[in-house]
Scaffold this motif. Structure first.
Motif, PDB file in Angstrom:
ATOM      1  N   LEU B  30       0.827  -1.219   0.000  1.00 32.92           N
ATOM      2  CA  LEU B  30       0.000   0.000   0.000  1.00 32.92           C
ATOM      3  C   LEU B  30       0.856   1.262   0.000  1.00 32.92           C
ATOM      4  N   THR B  31       1.928   1.213   0.800  1.00 34.52           N
ATOM      5  CA  THR B  31       2.836   2.370   0.823  1.00 34.52           C
ATOM      6  C   THR B  31       3.425   2.607  -0.560  1.00 34.52           C
ATOM      7  N   GLY B  32       3.832   1.505  -1.167  1.00 37.36           N
ATOM      8  CA  GLY B  32       4.396   1.615  -2.509  1.00 37.36           C
ATOM      9  C   GLY B  32       3.396   2.161  -3.500  1.00 37.36           C
ATOM     10  N   LEU B  33       2.148   1.706  -3.353  1.00 40.69           N
ATOM     11  CA  LEU B  33       1.104   2.159  -4.273  1.00 40.69           C
ATOM     12  C   LEU B  33       0.862   3.660  -4.122  1.00 40.69           C
ATOM     13  N   ARG B  34       0.806   4.083  -2.816  1.00 40.55           N
ATOM     14  CA  ARG B  34       0.605   5.526  -2.570  1.00 40.55           C
ATOM     15  C   ARG B  34       1.774   6.332  -3.137  1.00 40.55           C
ATOM     16  N   SER B  35       2.959   5.798  -2.897  1.00 39.70           N
ATOM     17  CA  SER B  35       4.152   6.487  -3.387  1.00 39.70           C
ATOM     18  C   SER B  35       4.127   6.574  -4.913  1.00 39.70           C
ATOM     19  N   TYR B  36       3.690   5.482  -5.540  1.00 39.51           N
ATOM     20  CA  TYR B  36       3.608   5.454  -6.995  1.00 39.51           C
ATOM     21  C   TYR B  36       2.616   6.515  -7.492  1.00 39.51           C
ATOM     22  N   THR B  37       1.462   6.553  -6.818  1.00 39.07           N
ATOM     23  CA  THR B  37       0.432   7.514  -7.223  1.00 39.07           C
ATOM     24  C   THR B  37       0.938   8.946  -7.075  1.00 39.07           C
ATOM     25  N   ARG B  38       1.633   9.203  -5.967  1.00 42.19           N
ATOM     26  CA  ARG B  38       2.149  10.568  -5.749  1.00 42.19           C
ATOM     27  C   ARG B  38       3.243  10.910  -6.761  1.00 42.19           C
ATOM     28  N   GLN B  39       4.032   9.876  -7.073  1.00 40.04           N
ATOM     29  CA  GLN B  39       5.074  10.146  -8.079  1.00 40.04           C
ATOM     30  C   GLN B  39       4.459  10.467  -9.430  1.00 40.04           C
ATOM     31  N   ILE B  40       3.402   9.744  -9.754  1.00 40.12           N
ATOM     32  CA  ILE B  40       2.700  10.027 -11.018  1.00 40.12           C
ATOM     33  C   ILE B  40       2.195  11.473 -10.989  1.00 40.12           C
ATOM     34  N   GLU B  41       1.608  11.857  -9.848  1.00 39.51           N
ATOM     35  CA  GLU B  41       1.100  13.231  -9.710  1.00 39.51           C
ATOM     36  C   GLU B  41       2.227  14.245  -9.847  1.00 39.51           C
ATOM     37  N   GLN B  42       3.331  13.916  -9.192  1.00 39.65           N
ATOM     38  CA  GLN B  42       4.490  14.813  -9.230  1.00 39.65           C
ATOM     39  C   GLN B  42       4.960  15.007 -10.675  1.00 39.65           C
ATOM     40  N   VAL B  43       4.999  13.899 -11.411  1.00 41.92           N
ATOM     41  CA  VAL B  43       5.411  13.974 -12.817  1.00 41.92           C
ATOM     42  C   VAL B  43       4.446  14.867 -13.598  1.00 41.92           C
ATOM     43  N   GLN B  44       3.137  14.672 -13.333  1.00 42.99           N
ATOM     44  CA  GLN B  44       2.132  15.479 -14.045  1.00 42.99           C
ATOM     45  C   GLN B  44       2.275  16.958 -13.707  1.00 42.99           C
ATOM     46  N   VAL B  45       2.475  17.247 -12.432  1.00 47.35           N
ATOM     47  CA  VAL B  45       2.599  18.647 -12.012  1.00 47.35           C
ATOM     48  C   VAL B  45       3.829  19.283 -12.649  1.00 47.35           C
ATOM     49  N   ARG B  46       4.924  18.544 -12.637  1.00 41.70           N
ATOM     50  CA  ARG B  46       6.147  19.100 -13.235  1.00 41.70           C
ATOM     51  C   ARG B  46       5.993  19.279 -14.741  1.00 41.70           C
ATOM     52  N   ALA B  47       5.300  18.353 -15.377  1.00 45.41           N
ATOM     53  CA  ALA B  47       5.062  18.492 -16.822  1.00 45.41           C
ATOM     54  C   ALA B  47       4.264  19.769 -17.087  1.00 45.41           C
ATOM     55  N   ASN B  48       3.303  20.027 -16.209  1.00 46.65           N
ATOM     56  CA  ASN B  48       2.489  21.244 -16.334  1.00 46.65           C
ATOM     57  C   ASN B  48       3.344  22.498 -16.199  1.00 46.65           C
ATOM     58  N   LEU B  49       4.244  22.456 -15.236  1.00 52.51           N
ATOM     59  CA  LEU B  49       5.096  23.626 -15.012  1.00 52.51           C
ATOM     60  C   LEU B  49       6.037  23.845 -16.194  1.00 52.51           C
ATOM     61  N   ARG B  50       6.526  22.737 -16.744  1.00 50.65           N
ATOM     62  CA  ARG B  50       7.384  22.877 -17.932  1.00 50.65           C
ATOM     63  C   ARG B  50       6.583  23.469 -19.087  1.00 50.65           C
ATOM     64  N   LEU B  51       5.355  23.025 -19.203  1.00 56.61           N
ATOM     65  CA  LEU B  51       4.489  23.559 -20.258  1.00 56.61           C
ATOM     66  C   LEU B  51       4.277  25.055 -20.048  1.00 56.61           C
ATOM     67  N   ALA B  52       4.106  25.431 -18.773  1.00 60.89           N
ATOM     68  CA  ALA B  52       3.930  26.856 -18.464  1.00 60.89           C
ATOM     69  C   ALA B  52       5.142  27.652 -18.896  1.00 60.89           C
ATOM     70  N   LEU B  53       6.315  27.115 -18.606  1.00 63.13           N
ATOM     71  CA  LEU B  53       7.553  27.814 -18.976  1.00 63.13           C
ATOM     72  C   LEU B  53       7.625  28.016 -20.488  1.00 63.13           C
ATOM     73  N   ALA B  54       7.360  26.938 -21.229  1.00 62.12           N
ATOM     74  CA  ALA B  54       7.455  27.029 -22.690  1.00 62.12           C
ATOM     75  C   ALA B  54       6.379  27.959 -23.250  1.00 62.12           C
ATOM     76  N   THR B  55       5.149  27.825 -22.749  1.00 61.50           N
ATOM     77  CA  THR B  55       4.027  28.599 -23.292  1.00 61.50           C
ATOM     78  C   THR B  55       4.188  30.081 -23.013  1.00 61.50           C
ATOM     79  N   PHE B  56       4.424  30.406 -21.761  1.00 60.16           N
ATOM     80  CA  PHE B  56       4.489  31.831 -21.400  1.00 60.16           C
ATOM     81  C   PHE B  56       5.681  32.520 -22.041  1.00 60.16           C
ATOM     82  N   THR B  57       6.799  31.816 -22.094  1.00 65.41           N
ATOM     83  CA  THR B  57       7.983  32.430 -22.696  1.00 65.41           C
ATOM     84  C   THR B  57       7.709  32.778 -24.148  1.00 65.41           C
ATOM     85  N   ARG B  58       7.178  31.820 -24.888  1.00 69.55           N
ATOM     86  CA  ARG B  58       6.938  32.047 -26.317  1.00 69.55           C
ATOM     87  C   ARG B  58       5.831  33.082 -26.543  1.00 69.55           C
ATOM     88  N   GLU B  59       4.811  33.047 -25.715  1.00 64.58           N
ATOM     89  CA  GLU B  59       3.651  33.917 -25.932  1.00 64.58           C
ATOM     90  C   GLU B  59       3.944  35.372 -25.554  1.00 64.58           C
TER      91      GLU B  59
END
Lengths: 372, 284
Positions: B30-59
């Motif tokens: 269960l701990t591993g599963l929670r950790s996995y889920t949070r890591q997935i979330e972390q990846v998604q959040v960071r992907a969003n932030l990278r997208l923000a960097l690329a989008t705002f800079t260009r725009e």
């Protein structure tokens, strides 16, 4: 009684199951971190490529190749390429002439591993150096003008050149005078040797922190755009071409004002000499700057702007300067214009010479483009 | 031969030990599963932030806040930014036709995100005026009334003809071949909340006659106040007027997509981007 070999408990199954679960969890964690690492690397490459593209746009700007870009035909392009100094990327691009003075620069940057590419562009404008011309000859210090010398402030176009209509006349000579009613030179009388409107006037150029005031460009600007930097010496300039292509790298090739439709007819180099220069016969066009004394002799012909920081001497068979001659004479040495020397003002020669040394600059605003 | 079974004590001990082992393994799982889920979330959040960097800079880096034809920044506040977004650039293949109020551009020489559209875009036209003079260069604002395509450029090459309004003969007289025509659209970046109460960064465009379009999500989800703009002058102080802005700072706080009522709080991560406006006026 001991148990038989065929008997077994649940421990093995539990251990196998636990190992399986741990394996799945560690595998997933590894894949996640590996995936994140890959995405991060990709993003770093994206940033590298973007930075390389921007550097690519600046590349022709920082080292403007006037000989190449200024002579591009409308709609034609010249390519360039380079690497970033820190090894984080490379760029390649093109400079395309859009109009008489407008260019677009398009650059593609690649990351260090060449996996990611980004593009950037900018609109450049050809900006010519500005030198204010006040007379056919601007000079200071003790001056002797020979009886056969002619100095002409009437605006005339060089023979066979395509020029706009002539503009207003300038004074033939501008020099400092203690008494504005008494000509401050010896030798030929103004009414006999000089033509202009007025014939001559009193005045001098100031020397500021950036050197002699040329009314726009500084000496550093001129040196920065110079196609040839000479150490002084004796020279006989003349146009040179190889199979119809102007050899612009030749230090003695100062363009071809005699044959404006020839291979070197559009070659208007800025020549900067850091020492005394003696020019014996030959010809040239463009902008000539001498940080020292200039001596011309034996029928040397020059079309454009000549700036001499030291003294000027013209001897022998008549030399001709068509455009403008500015002599600072910073050492206040005696100067002589002898023989059949001709100094003629020509707005066309001045303008075209300065345009030939123009360099690309970003527009004052809205220069940058995102290329898709 | 009679085989002996387990005694009750043996059975109880083995059941006790087995349950401990199962609980331990389950807990790790269960701990591993929670950790996995949070890591997935972390990846998604960071992907969003990278997208923000690329989008705002260009725009935003192509904006000009203090131009001759007014600022590209129309309205600025902490949670939203309304601006003239650059969408297309063309170049004149001939001098403008004064009597017909048209400018003709090369079709194949352009830098455009999309083609220019009547009613959607406004134009800026570069005027050199006196060619040898750098100081009198201007951008002229013009309206676009219609567009046609054909072989309008020299040599019968494909061109696009823009019918423009709002420019005098004298203004068009300073526009030469090769001049740039840039198309702009009024655009807004803002924070909005969806039906499920999650916050997103969205983009709207102004269409004359119909007003602002519905908000298109650009990135998210973000925190409730997960988008913040700060505006700076070239000397580093805060800018109070659009014309003063030399740099825009954008802070994005991304959150994970954890369902409401979950036992753990969602993953949060933030990124602050500084975008310098590189099309601002420069010293000549």
């Amino acid at each position: 009684m001991a148990r038989g070999h065929g008997e077994s408990g649940a421990v093995l199954a539990l251990v196998v199951f636990a190992l399986f679960v741990l394996g799945v969890l560690s595998g997933t964690a590894y894949l996640l971190s590996y995936g994140e690492q890959r995405v991060s690397r990709k993003f770093v490459r994206f940033l590298q490529a973007s930075a390389a593209a921007d550097a690519g746009v600046y590349a022709p700007l920082s080292k403007w190749n006037a000989e190449l870009y200024n002579r591009l035909e409308l709609g034609s392009s010249a390519t360039f390429a380079g690497d970033l100094a820190d090894g984080t990327g490379a760029y390649a691009g093109s400079v395309t002439r859009l109009g008489a003075r407008l260019f677009i620069v398009a650059a593609e940057g690649t990351s260090a591993d060449e996996e990611v590419r980004q593009r950037a562009g900018a609109i450049f404008r050809l900006q010519s150096l500005r030198i204010t011309v006040n007379a056919a000859l601007e000079i200071s210090g003790p001056l002797d003008i020979g009886q056969s010398v002619r100095i002409d402030g009437i605006d005339r176009s060089p023979f066979a050149w395509t020029c706009p209509p002539a503009g207003p006349a300038k004074p033939a000579v501008r020099c400092p005078a203690a008494n504005p009613n008494v000509q401050p030179w010896s030798g030929c009388d103004a009414s006999r040797c000089l033509v202009g409107s007025p014939v001559w006037e009193s005045g001098t150029r100031t020397v500021g922190p950036t050197g002699l005031d040329l009314g726009g460009a500084t000496l550093a600007d001129l040196r920065a755009v110079a196609a040839h930097i000479l150490q002084g010496g004796t020279l006989r300039p003349q146009a040179s071409d190889a199979n119809g292509i102007c050899v612009t790298a030749d230090n003695s090739n100062w363009g071809d004002p005699i044959n404006p439709r020839g291979a070197c007819g559009d070659h208007f180099p800025t020549v900067y000499s850091v020492g005394d220069l003696h020019v014996r016969s030959g010809y040239g066009q463009g902008t000539l700057v001498v940080d020292g004394d200039l001596t011309v002799a034996d029928g040397f012909r020059y079309f454009g702007v000549v700036v001499v920081l030291g003294s000027f001497k013209s001897t022998g068979v008549g030399s001709q300067i068509t455009g403008a001659l500015i002599v600072a004479n910073q050492d206040y040495e005696p100067q002589t214009l002898e023989g059949m020397t001709r100094i003629r003002y020509s707005n066309c020669a001045v303008t075209r010479s300065l345009a030939g040394s123009g360099r690309g600059v970003l527009l004052r605003e809205r220069s940058w483009l995102d290329l898709y | 031969m009679r085989v002996r079974g387990f005694t009750l004590v043996e059975l109880l001990v083995s059941m006790f030990l087995s349950s401990i082992a199962i609980l331990a393994i389950g807990s790790v799982f269960l701990t591993g599963l929670r950790s996995y889920t949070r890591q997935i979330e972390q990846v998604q959040v960071r992907a969003n932030l990278r997208l923000a960097l690329a989008t705002f800079t260009r725009e935003l880096r192509g904006l000009n806040s203090g131009g001759q034809v007014g600022s590209d920044i129309v309205e600025m506040n902490r949670s939203s930014l309304t601006y003239r977004a650059h969408r297309s650039t063309y170049f004149l293949c001939t001098v403008p036709n004064h009597s017909a109020s048209t400018v003709t551009v090369w079709q194949d020489q352009q830098a455009s995100l999309r083609q220019i559209e009547v009613g959607r875009d406004s134009l800026l036209l570069f005027a050199e005026n006196v060619e040898a003079d750098h100081d009198d260069n201007l951008w002229l604002a013009a309206g676009l009334t219609s567009v046609s395509t054909g072989r309008f450029c020299p040599g019968g090459t494909p061109g696009i003809r823009f019918f423009v309004q709002g420019l005098s003969d004298m203004e068009l007289g300073g526009v030469y071949r090769g001049a740039a025509v840039r198309g702009f659209q009024l655009t807004k970046i803002r924070l909005y909340t969806d039906a499920e109460g999650r916050s997103w960064v969205g983009l709207q465009e102004l269409r004359p006659g119909t007003g602002w379009t519905i908000t298109q999500p650009v990135l998210g989800p973000v925190a409730r106040r997960g988008l913040r703009f700060d505006y700076y002058r070239s000397d580093g102080d805060f800018a109070n007027q659009p014309a003063e802005v030399a740099r825009i700072s954008i802070k994005v706080v991304g959150v994970g997509d954890t369902p409401a009522g979950a036992s753990t709080s969602p993953v949060r991560d933030s990124l602050t981007i500084h975008v310098a406006l590189r099309n601002n006026p420069r010293q000549s």
